[in-house]
Design a protein around this motif. Structure first.
Motif, PDB file in Angstrom:
ATOM      1  N   LYS A 156     -15.082   6.190   1.827  1.00 13.98           N
ATOM      2  CA  LYS A 156     -14.478   4.865   1.693  1.00 13.98           C
ATOM      3  C   LYS A 156     -13.369   4.746   2.716  1.00 13.98           C
ATOM      4  CE  LYS A 156     -12.215   1.659  -1.463  1.00 13.98           C
ATOM      5  NZ  LYS A 156     -11.650   1.419  -2.806  1.00 13.98           N
ATOM      6  N   HIS A 157     -13.460   3.727   3.572  1.00 15.07           N
ATOM      7  CA  HIS A 157     -12.538   3.632   4.700  1.00 15.07           C
ATOM      8  C   HIS A 157     -11.617   2.406   4.648  1.00 15.07           C
ATOM      9  CE1 HIS A 157     -15.906   6.009   6.830  1.00 15.07           C
ATOM     10  NE2 HIS A 157     -14.984   6.848   6.393  1.00 15.07           N
ATOM     11  N   LYS A 158     -11.841   1.483   3.724  1.00 15.65           N
ATOM     12  CA  LYS A 158     -11.005   0.280   3.654  1.00 15.65           C
ATOM     13  C   LYS A 158     -10.312   0.211   2.298  1.00 15.65           C
ATOM     14  CE  LYS A 158     -13.407  -2.720   6.947  1.00 15.65           C
ATOM     15  NZ  LYS A 158     -14.039  -4.039   7.164  1.00 15.65           N
ATOM     16  N   TYR A 159      -9.012  -0.018   2.337  1.00 17.63           N
ATOM     17  CA  TYR A 159      -8.199  -0.108   1.120  1.00 17.63           C
ATOM     18  C   TYR A 159      -7.322  -1.351   1.231  1.00 17.63           C
ATOM     19  CZ  TYR A 159      -9.798   4.637   0.350  1.00 17.63           C
ATOM     20  OH  TYR A 159     -10.588   5.737   0.160  1.00 17.63           O
ATOM     21  N   VAL A 180      -1.879   2.126  -4.987  1.00 17.52           N
ATOM     22  CA  VAL A 180      -1.380   3.494  -4.845  1.00 17.52           C
ATOM     23  C   VAL A 180      -2.523   4.410  -4.426  1.00 17.52           C
ATOM     24  CG1 VAL A 180      -0.257   5.428  -6.009  1.00 17.52           C
ATOM     25  CG2 VAL A 180       0.396   3.077  -6.580  1.00 17.52           C
ATOM     26  N   LEU A 181      -2.355   5.067  -3.275  1.00 16.42           N
ATOM     27  CA  LEU A 181      -3.350   6.015  -2.774  1.00 16.42           C
ATOM     28  C   LEU A 181      -2.779   7.424  -2.910  1.00 16.42           C
ATOM     29  CD1 LEU A 181      -4.556   4.141   0.449  1.00 16.42           C
ATOM     30  CD2 LEU A 181      -5.485   4.038  -1.867  1.00 16.42           C
ATOM     31  N   VAL A 231       0.868  -1.175   0.000  1.00 16.58           N
ATOM     32  CA  VAL A 231       0.000   0.000   0.000  1.00 16.58           C
ATOM     33  C   VAL A 231       0.906   1.226   0.000  1.00 16.58           C
ATOM     34  CG1 VAL A 231      -1.813   1.294   1.166  1.00 16.58           C
ATOM     35  CG2 VAL A 231      -1.838  -1.208   1.218  1.00 16.58           C
ATOM     36  N   VAL A 232       0.837   2.010  -1.068  1.00 17.22           N
ATOM     37  CA  VAL A 232       1.770   3.110  -1.289  1.00 17.22           C
ATOM     38  C   VAL A 232       1.003   4.430  -1.324  1.00 17.22           C
ATOM     39  CG1 VAL A 232       3.471   4.072  -2.882  1.00 17.22           C
ATOM     40  CG2 VAL A 232       3.284   1.597  -2.621  1.00 17.22           C
ATOM     41  N   PHE A 233       1.556   5.442  -0.658  1.00 13.19           N
ATOM     42  CA  PHE A 233       0.972   6.782  -0.695  1.00 13.19           C
ATOM     43  C   PHE A 233       1.864   7.706  -1.517  1.00 13.19           C
ATOM     44  CE2 PHE A 233      -1.352   4.972   2.732  1.00 13.19           C
ATOM     45  CZ  PHE A 233      -2.514   5.709   2.880  1.00 13.19           C
ATOM     46  N   VAL A 234       1.232   8.564  -2.309  1.00 11.31           N
ATOM     47  CA  VAL A 234       1.996   9.483  -3.147  1.00 11.31           C
ATOM     48  C   VAL A 234       1.292  10.837  -3.156  1.00 11.31           C
ATOM     49  CG1 VAL A 234       0.780   8.754  -5.239  1.00 11.31           C
ATOM     50  CG2 VAL A 234       3.051   9.769  -5.431  1.00 11.31           C
TER      51      VAL A 234
END
Length: 423
Positions: A61-64, A86-87, A44-47
């Motif tokens: 939306k709370h689940k990824y 990617v979030l 799980v990647v944040f950018v």
């Protein structure tokens, strides 16, 4: 709607399972094991995404959950690894562990950040073939992906923050010195979300100014709108404190200044050490005596003091010149460093559940919490291995191995580490 805080649940993908398979081919006797390994689960990647300005996408939306890796196949074929999830978040988003409020990352740069790691794929039976174990009839499951609740908190990246009571002219000021177009009206809380504007000073210099929604007395305790937006002041390198020089709403500008600074201190004592400039606005309806008293009060206290009529941009050039010169000497915008996770957090007694599976004298330990411990273990370092051994003893795993009948020389398999047991 402006949303600057959200709580979500993220889970990286599990690794695919290794499989048990044996080579079968005509005229080839005893082909041997050929089970392939499982593929890696997705991270799980944040950018940072400059096209986003709020966390509104995470409001409903709370689940990824990232995809799991594929299982291995025969002929020593490794399962396909899954793509990362990617979030995208606004630049300036802080990611915290919801369990202990620990800062995991500050998404302020262009570099993607892995917040939850996907599990490695399990080994196929090919890995367990030895001279004495030529027909291993077992394989390993894939490692689970990391799973946690995180809090996303947006702290605007701005060089300059405009602070002050409502209706003192902050929105007017930012509108005349930048391209920002905030709503401007003669009533309190016209601005209900932070407004960013880029001030173009010269061909090679510009800076970002933020209009922080109106603070009032008690903001640090949740009164008014300021409580929601005080966090956006924290990153500002410089604060411009706008006051109503005329006292047109029946308030004393000096008392306003003191009250706002008290709220800043209540929220974060460090903010009082932030460089402040005092701007007296609405000078066209203030008396000379009022302006002289204000100038003397603030200059005696060491504050740079400017007189403005923001509505017609009078005095703004001089202010911006001073701000640009000051910013060239101030430290860069604050970046938050990730805080290390305490080892004790993931080896506490409440998290020490484990399972021991015995196959062909190989003792496979399944304990998801051990994955975090293994990340901190250097197998080439004696003291690190001693620490790992102490964890196995203190968690009861060694006693359980003995109870399961382990003998000297038997293999112990803990996810990515295999070792021979010696009593």
């Amino acid at each position: 709607m402006f949303v600057d805080i959200a709580k979500i649940h993220i889970k990286a993908g599990d690794g695919g399972n290794g499989i048990v398979s044996f080579h079968r081919e005509k005229y080839v006797a005893a082909g041997g094991p050929d089970g392939g390994d499982g593929g890696k689960g997705g991270n799980v990647v944040f950018v940072a995404d400059d096209n986003l300005s709020t966390l509104a996408d995470f409001r409903y939306k709370h689940k990824y959950i990232a995809e799991n890796g594929q299982n291995g196949a025969s002929a020593r074929r490794t399962g396909k690894s899954s793509p990362d999830l990617v979030l995208r978040v606004p630049r300036g988003t802080i990611i915290r562990n919801a369990l202990n409020n620990r800062i995991i990352a500050d998404i302020s740069d262009d570099e993607p950040v892995i917040i939850a790691k996907g599990g490695n794929g399990g080994w196929g039976n090919t890995h367990f073939s030895t001279a004495t174990r030529q027909v291993p009839n077992f394989a390993k499951s894939g490692n689970p992906g990391e799973e946690l609740d995180v809090i996303l908190e947006l702290k605007l990246l701005a060089d300059v923050g405009l602070i002050g009571f409502p209706n003192v002219g902050k929105s007017t000021l930012i509108s005349v010195v930048s391209g920002a177009k905030p709503k401007i009206a003669n009533y309190h809380f016209t601005t209900i979300t932070p407004v960013l504007g880029v001030v173009k000073y010269s061909d090679d210099m510009s800076f970002v100014m933020a209009d922080i929604p109106g603070l009032i007395e008690g903001a640090g305790d949740g009164v008014g709108l300021g409580h929601e937006f005080l966090r956006h002041v924290e990153r500002c390198r410089l604060l411009i404190h706008v006051i109503d020089a005329s006292g047109s709403e029946g308030r004393d500008p000096i008392e306003d200044f003191q009250k706002i600074n008290k709220e800043l201190e209540k929220f974060s004592p460090e903010l009082l050490n932030r460089t402040q400039i005092v701007v007296a606005n609405k000078c066209d309806i203030a008396t000379k005596e009022q302006l002289d008293d204000l100038e003397k009060y603030f200059t005696d206290k060491g504050f740079a003091f400017f007189k403005l009529i923001a509505a017609i941009a009078e005095g703004t050039d001089k202010l911006i010149d001073y701000v640009a010169e000051l910013l060239s000497k101030l430290p860069p915008i604050l970046r938050y460093e990730s805080e290390p996770e305490e080892v004790e957090d993931f080896v506490s007694p409440k998290k020490r559940d484990f399972e021991i599976i015995v196959k062909d004298n190989v003792f496979i330990i399944e304990a998801p919490w051990l994955l975090k411990v293994l990340e901190s273990v250097n197998t080439d370092d004696y003291e690190s291995l001693q620490y790992f051994q102490r964890v196995l003893h203190s968690s009861g795993i060694i006693d359980a191995l003995i109870a399961a009948g382990i003998k000297d020389g038997d293999t112990v398999s803990v996810y990515d580490i295999d070792f021979d047991y010696i009593s």
